[in-house]
Design a protein around this motif. Sequence first.
Motif, mmCIF file in Angstrom:
data_model
loop_
_atom_site.group_PDB
_atom_site.id
_atom_site.type_symbol
_atom_site.label_atom_id
_atom_site.label_comp_id
_atom_site.label_asym_id
_atom_site.label_seq_id
_atom_site.Cartn_x
_atom_site.Cartn_y
_atom_site.Cartn_z
ATOM 1 N N PHE A 65 1.073 -15.288 -32.358
ATOM 2 C CA PHE A 65 -0.203 -14.916 -32.929
ATOM 3 C C PHE A 65 -0.741 -15.948 -33.790
ATOM 4 C CE2 PHE A 65 -3.029 -13.028 -36.074
ATOM 5 C CZ PHE A 65 -3.862 -12.311 -35.510
ATOM 6 N N PHE A 66 0.525 -16.590 -34.797
ATOM 7 C CA PHE A 66 0.063 -17.537 -35.686
ATOM 8 C C PHE A 66 0.101 -18.962 -35.145
ATOM 9 C CE2 PHE A 66 0.705 -13.922 -38.731
ATOM 10 C CZ PHE A 66 -0.274 -14.120 -39.535
ATOM 11 N N GLY A 67 0.974 -19.171 -34.216
ATOM 12 C CA GLY A 67 0.859 -20.404 -33.400
ATOM 13 C C GLY A 67 -0.359 -20.593 -32.836
ATOM 14 N N ALA A 68 -0.989 -19.543 -31.983
ATOM 15 C CA ALA A 68 -2.203 -19.926 -31.435
ATOM 16 C C ALA A 68 -3.434 -20.149 -32.418
ATOM 17 C CB ALA A 68 -2.518 -18.516 -30.537
ATOM 18 N N LEU A 69 -3.389 -19.453 -33.543
ATOM 19 C CA LEU A 69 -4.266 -19.620 -34.588
ATOM 20 C C LEU A 69 -4.248 -21.076 -35.233
ATOM 21 C CD1 LEU A 69 -4.692 -16.454 -36.985
ATOM 22 C CD2 LEU A 69 -6.426 -17.715 -35.629
ATOM 23 N N GLU A 70 -2.993 -21.373 -35.423
ATOM 24 C CA GLU A 70 -2.670 -22.741 -36.113
ATOM 25 C C GLU A 70 -3.353 -23.709 -35.340
ATOM 26 O OE1 GLU A 70 1.283 -23.278 -37.396
ATOM 27 O OE2 GLU A 70 0.718 -25.567 -38.151
ATOM 28 N N GLU A 71 -3.162 -23.568 -33.707
ATOM 29 C CA GLU A 71 -3.785 -24.550 -32.843
ATOM 30 C C GLU A 71 -5.231 -24.672 -33.148
ATOM 31 O OE1 GLU A 71 -2.690 -23.993 -28.976
ATOM 32 O OE2 GLU A 71 -0.686 -23.982 -29.385
ATOM 33 N N LYS A 72 -5.779 -23.933 -33.450
ATOM 34 C CA LYS A 72 -7.389 -23.520 -33.758
ATOM 35 C C LYS A 72 -7.704 -24.125 -35.009
ATOM 36 C CE LYS A 72 -8.074 -22.758 -29.533
ATOM 37 N NZ LYS A 72 -8.743 -24.060 -29.017
ATOM 38 N N THR A 73 -7.066 -23.574 -35.900
ATOM 39 C CA THR A 73 -7.447 -24.114 -37.382
ATOM 40 C C THR A 73 -6.836 -25.112 -38.054
ATOM 41 O OG1 THR A 73 -5.720 -22.359 -38.329
ATOM 42 C CG2 THR A 73 -7.942 -21.379 -37.913
ATOM 43 N N GLY A 74 -5.387 -25.550 -37.315
ATOM 44 C CA GLY A 74 -5.043 -26.793 -37.949
ATOM 45 C C GLY A 74 -4.468 -25.967 -39.359
ATOM 46 N N ILE A 75 -4.262 -24.963 -39.210
ATOM 47 C CA ILE A 75 -3.466 -24.480 -40.731
ATOM 48 C C ILE A 75 -2.408 -23.286 -40.308
ATOM 49 C CG2 ILE A 75 -3.852 -23.569 -42.897
ATOM 50 C CD1 ILE A 75 -7.011 -23.668 -42.493
ATOM 51 N N ASP A 76 -1.281 -23.393 -40.795
ATOM 52 C CA ASP A 76 -0.401 -22.160 -40.711
ATOM 53 C C ASP A 76 -0.897 -21.044 -41.584
ATOM 54 O OD1 ASP A 76 1.504 -20.414 -40.339
ATOM 55 O OD2 ASP A 76 3.181 -21.815 -41.046
ATOM 56 N N LEU A 77 -1.484 -20.038 -40.973
ATOM 57 C CA LEU A 77 -1.834 -18.954 -41.905
ATOM 58 C C LEU A 77 -0.884 -17.909 -42.104
ATOM 59 C CD1 LEU A 77 -5.288 -18.873 -39.935
ATOM 60 C CD2 LEU A 77 -4.945 -19.651 -42.116
ATOM 61 N N LYS A 78 0.354 -17.893 -41.687
ATOM 62 C CA LYS A 78 1.311 -16.955 -41.788
ATOM 63 C C LYS A 78 1.505 -16.353 -43.296
ATOM 64 C CE LYS A 78 4.474 -18.060 -38.928
ATOM 65 N NZ LYS A 78 5.439 -19.009 -38.821
ATOM 66 N N ASN A 79 1.267 -17.227 -44.259
ATOM 67 C CA ASN A 79 1.508 -16.787 -45.563
ATOM 68 C C ASN A 79 0.396 -16.870 -46.199
ATOM 69 O OD1 ASN A 79 4.273 -16.225 -45.249
ATOM 70 N ND2 ASN A 79 4.436 -18.546 -45.015
ATOM 71 N N ALA A 80 -0.895 -17.185 -45.645
ATOM 72 C CA ALA A 80 -2.155 -16.972 -46.022
ATOM 73 C C ALA A 80 -2.647 -15.891 -46.912
ATOM 74 C CB ALA A 80 -3.221 -17.789 -45.380
ATOM 75 N N ASP A 81 -3.233 -15.757 -47.977
ATOM 76 C CA ASP A 81 -3.873 -14.754 -48.619
ATOM 77 C C ASP A 81 -5.130 -14.568 -48.167
ATOM 78 O OD1 ASP A 81 -5.171 -16.487 -49.996
ATOM 79 O OD2 ASP A 81 -4.036 -15.982 -51.970
ATOM 80 N N LYS A 82 -5.742 -13.592 -48.658
ATOM 81 C CA LYS A 82 -7.270 -13.072 -48.396
ATOM 82 C C LYS A 82 -8.022 -14.410 -48.603
ATOM 83 C CE LYS A 82 -9.038 -9.230 -49.084
ATOM 84 N NZ LYS A 82 -9.283 -7.913 -49.823
ATOM 85 N N LYS A 83 -7.875 -14.981 -49.708
ATOM 86 C CA LYS A 83 -8.691 -16.254 -49.949
ATOM 87 C C LYS A 83 -8.812 -17.076 -48.967
ATOM 88 C CE LYS A 83 -10.531 -16.110 -54.685
ATOM 89 N NZ LYS A 83 -9.413 -15.241 -55.430
ATOM 90 N N GLU A 84 -7.482 -17.612 -48.669
ATOM 91 C CA GLU A 84 -7.266 -18.718 -47.883
ATOM 92 C C GLU A 84 -7.808 -18.294 -46.520
ATOM 93 O OE1 GLU A 84 -3.474 -20.882 -48.582
ATOM 94 O OE2 GLU A 84 -3.187 -18.615 -49.360
ATOM 95 N N LEU A 85 -7.495 -17.055 -46.021
ATOM 96 C CA LEU A 85 -8.066 -16.459 -44.818
ATOM 97 C C LEU A 85 -9.774 -16.711 -44.869
ATOM 98 C CD1 LEU A 85 -5.637 -13.561 -43.851
ATOM 99 C CD2 LEU A 85 -5.832 -15.824 -42.871
ATOM 100 N N GLU A 86 -10.402 -16.239 -45.732
ATOM 101 C CA GLU A 86 -12.100 -16.288 -45.922
ATOM 102 C C GLU A 86 -12.251 -17.557 -45.832
ATOM 103 O OE1 GLU A 86 -12.853 -14.101 -49.321
ATOM 104 O OE2 GLU A 86 -12.474 -12.188 -48.644
#
Length: 489
Positions: free
Chosen positions: A312-333
């Motif tokens: 899930f996070f690998g696919a997201l990272e490909e799209k956003t360029g960011i590893d969101l695994k440990n991202a908090d709400k602010k970073e996701l927003e």
Amino acid sequence: MEGIRERQQRILKLDKIRQMGVNPYPYGFSRSHAIGELTEKHSELIEKEEEVLLAGRIMAMRGHGHTSFGDIKDNTGRIQFYIKDEKVTESDFKLFKLLDIGDFIGIKGVLFKTRTEELTVRVKEIELLSKSLLPLPEKYHGLQNKELRYRRRYLDLIVNDDVMDIFIKRSQIIDSMREYLKERRFLEVDTPILQSLYGGASARPFTTHHNSLGIDLYLRIADELYLKRLVVGGMERVFEFSRDFRNEGMDRSHNPEFTMMECYAAYWDYNDMMKFLQDMIASICNGLYGGYKITYGEYEIDLKPPWEKKTFFGALEEKTGIDLKNADKKELEKAALEKGLALEKGLSRGSLLDLLFSELVEPELIQPIFITDHPIEISPLAKKHREVDGLVERFEPYIAGFEIANAFSELNDPLDQRRRFEEQVREKEKSAGEFHPVDEDYIMALEHGLPPTGGLGVGIDRLVMLLTNSHSIRDVILFPQMRPEEGRD
RNA sequence: GGGCCGCUAGCUCAUCAGGUAGAGCACCUGCCUUUUAAGCAGGUGGUGACAGGUUCAAGUCCUGUGCGGCCUACCA
């Protein structure tokens, strides 16, 4: 009322038929062949001048004075018949003249080929099997109006062969899935549709009332929690084709009632389930088409195993360029806004991740792929990932942009399950203000011990859509939900 | 929920600027002994989704309602 004049005409004919002493609605007819069989066996039958007994619905008639041609159709095919006044009794010919397109008839005759080489039955005897009073839709264009096709599906089926074909395939898909499961020692069970507490998914239920118990009941939104109770009870492998009901919006891929196949296997984890699912789908496809390649809209899809896998996070990272695994709400927003997504305020971390995923990743998942290891917030019934904190052991296969299933290593730690349920309840009450009690009875079952278990739910309607190149769920459900014609109030 | 579109004969569809509705199939009558979207000649069939408005006149313009379709949003 539609076709009123024609209906009156036909009722007049009905009277004449009765006056001839013929029962227009007799009790049966013994066929020697299905129409479809004749195409294979016709040379032999023609040679031996063997009599055949066929039954079907009249689909067309072409009269020529002393003779007539017509077509009859049964479930297996369509064949032309030829009737000539001198070759049948006077009363049979008289009866024939009172027949209409749409009537069911039985005929006795022999096969021959016309000068255009069309296989045809020369009628010797004819019998009315059921008189129809209302006319069929136009023979060339068929029934186009979608509203009528859904409301009067029987006409759609009579007139549009491709529609019949889709529903035959639907049945074959379900058969072959059932067979696949049974061959692997899964036991088919029935669990309650009427539930006093709904669970196993997040959706609003339909509510109903039981009079003598004096309680409200819900139509199930999933059967997951009942099937896992059965695994607790020692049924190591169970499955159910479950009609589920969700009181949500309707669109191309949602009907308020739909079919899921859920199955559970003790001692399996999600990796076992992944392999199982991909092999099962591939095998169904192969059974249906003798291969693994299908067309869906503009896409050529290859279902041959093994399917690709991405976290899930690998696919997201490909799209956003960011590893969101440990991202908090602010970073996701921030990530969402950068990608130009519209955000409602107050979205939870789970909803944000869900949004990012479905907007950025989902539409591009065309070839079969497993998306694995989802965030724990959006997976309350899945077991914690064995290696990574904050994730669960879950997968969702996507094909042609559709999520066609959902599976996990089932959460069997009762204390963890209780915490997760309570977390869900807090979320729900915060966001939707809905009361959503914890299923104490289910937790009690878990406290008696659920073995390590792999679970899987397959959206049957979506699978059928995929395998029949259908683009609306209404095209794979015989009687899709419609508003009553007369309007409300 | 939002946008666009549709609703005319049983079915599939026409009706160019508002002038009292038309074709094909189906049905009825007649002709026709190998047709196949059979053919030929004639005919029946419409409260134009429903309600209101504008107009001398509305299927046609306007408003509302109903039902549906497509797109979009929501929905694990």
